[in-house]
Motif scaffolding. Structure first.
Motif, short mmCIF file in Angstrom:
data_model
loop_
_atom_site.label_atom_id
_atom_site.label_comp_id
_atom_site.label_asym_id
_atom_site.label_seq_id
_atom_site.Cartn_x
_atom_site.Cartn_y
_atom_site.Cartn_z
N LYS A 13 0.81 -1.22 0.00
CA LYS A 13 0.00 0.00 0.00
C LYS A 13 0.85 1.27 0.00
O LYS A 13 0.49 2.25 -0.62
CB LYS A 13 -0.95 0.03 1.21
CG LYS A 13 -1.93 -1.12 1.22
CD LYS A 13 -2.90 -1.04 0.08
CE LYS A 13 -3.93 -2.14 0.19
NZ LYS A 13 -4.73 -2.28 -0.99
N ASN A 14 1.98 1.28 0.71
CA ASN A 14 2.79 2.50 0.78
C ASN A 14 3.86 2.56 -0.30
O ASN A 14 4.69 3.47 -0.31
CB ASN A 14 3.42 2.66 2.17
CG ASN A 14 4.35 1.53 2.53
OD1 ASN A 14 4.58 0.61 1.75
ND2 ASN A 14 4.89 1.58 3.74
N ARG A 15 3.90 1.63 -1.18
CA ARG A 15 4.79 1.58 -2.35
C ARG A 15 6.27 1.71 -2.00
O ARG A 15 7.03 2.39 -2.68
CB ARG A 15 4.42 2.68 -3.36
CG ARG A 15 2.99 2.66 -3.82
CD ARG A 15 2.74 1.46 -4.71
NE ARG A 15 1.37 1.49 -5.22
CZ ARG A 15 0.50 0.51 -5.03
NH1 ARG A 15 0.84 -0.56 -4.38
NH2 ARG A 15 -0.70 0.58 -5.53
N ASP A 16 6.68 1.01 -0.93
CA ASP A 16 8.09 1.04 -0.54
C ASP A 16 8.84 -0.21 -1.01
O ASP A 16 9.95 -0.48 -0.57
CB ASP A 16 8.23 1.22 0.97
CG ASP A 16 7.68 0.06 1.77
OD1 ASP A 16 6.99 -0.81 1.17
OD2 ASP A 16 7.90 0.01 2.99
N ALA A 17 8.23 -0.98 -1.88
CA ALA A 17 8.80 -2.21 -2.45
C ALA A 17 8.97 -3.30 -1.40
O ALA A 17 9.76 -4.23 -1.58
CB ALA A 17 10.12 -1.94 -3.17
N GLU A 18 8.26 -3.19 -0.29
CA GLU A 18 8.25 -4.22 0.75
C GLU A 18 6.84 -4.33 1.30
O GLU A 18 6.14 -3.33 1.45
CB GLU A 18 9.20 -3.87 1.89
CG GLU A 18 10.65 -3.86 1.48
CD GLU A 18 11.56 -3.50 2.65
OE1 GLU A 18 12.75 -3.78 2.53
OE2 GLU A 18 11.09 -2.96 3.66
N VAL A 19 6.42 -5.56 1.59
CA VAL A 19 5.11 -5.78 2.19
C VAL A 19 5.32 -6.03 3.67
O VAL A 19 5.94 -7.03 4.06
CB VAL A 19 4.39 -6.97 1.52
CG1 VAL A 19 3.09 -7.26 2.23
CG2 VAL A 19 4.16 -6.70 0.06
N SER A 20 4.83 -5.10 4.47
CA SER A 20 4.96 -5.26 5.92
C SER A 20 3.91 -6.24 6.43
O SER A 20 2.97 -6.60 5.71
CB SER A 20 4.80 -3.91 6.62
OG SER A 20 3.46 -3.47 6.51
N ARG A 21 4.07 -6.64 7.66
CA ARG A 21 3.11 -7.55 8.27
C ARG A 21 1.72 -6.92 8.29
O ARG A 21 0.72 -7.57 8.00
CB ARG A 21 3.56 -7.91 9.69
CG ARG A 21 2.69 -8.91 10.39
CD ARG A 21 3.33 -9.31 11.72
NE ARG A 21 2.65 -10.43 12.30
CZ ARG A 21 1.67 -10.33 13.19
NH1 ARG A 21 1.27 -9.15 13.59
NH2 ARG A 21 1.09 -11.41 13.67
N ASP A 22 1.64 -5.63 8.62
CA ASP A 22 0.35 -4.93 8.66
C ASP A 22 -0.29 -4.87 7.28
O ASP A 22 -1.50 -5.03 7.15
CB ASP A 22 0.51 -3.52 9.23
CG ASP A 22 0.77 -3.54 10.73
OD1 ASP A 22 0.39 -4.54 11.37
OD2 ASP A 22 1.34 -2.57 11.24
#
Length: 147
Positions: free
Chosen positions: A71-80
């Motif tokens: 969702k935040n387009r940082d190229a990583e998917v966080s747990r949240d």
């Protein structure tokens, strides 16, 4: 009454003609590979219909899925980010809002789904009724137009 009879005869004639016209046509076999053809072509040389070939590769499909979660387009998917869709589904099932999903809350959604699928109301699902319980995939938008 004569009009109804004439209409019925005409309808049966059309159905019979359609059956006779299509009975000797070749049937597509799923095990055969589709010939490499331009996407605009809808018929092969022999007149048989050819299914369109998708240009979306499994890697592209996975990249799209990753983008939906990130969702935040940082190229990583966080747990949240990963759990966000599950939280929404949980919240829909948690009808009393206590943060705990009781079996009854879960069963209500399942019973509703079963009730919708059981069209004849006999308490059992035949193959056609059961097929309606499969998860529905949303169609991709036809156009990706910018505003």
């Amino acid at each position: 009454m004569r009009r109804f009879l004439a209409l019925a005869v005409a309808l049966v004639s059309l159905i019979a003609a359609g059956f006779l016209w299509t009975r000797d046509r070749p049937v597509a076999v799923a095990t055969e590979a589709a010939p490499a053809a331009a996407p605009a072509e809808s018929e092969a040389e022999d007149g048989a219909l050819v299914a369109p070939v998708s240009d979306v590769t499994p890697a592209d499909r996975e990249a799209r899925r990753f983008a939906r979660y990130d969702k935040n387009r940082d190229a990583e998917v966080s747990r949240d980010e990963y759990l966000a869709s599950r939280r929404k589904a949980f919240a829909r099932l948690d009808t009393n809002g206590d943060g705990r999903l009781a079996f009854e809350e879960y069963a209500v959604a399942t019973v509703k789904k079963f009730g919708k699928a059981d069209r004849d109301g006999d308490g059992n699902l035949d193959a056609d009724e059961f097929a309606t319980t499969a998860a529905k995939r949303r169609a991709a938008p036809a156009c990706q137009c910018s505003p």
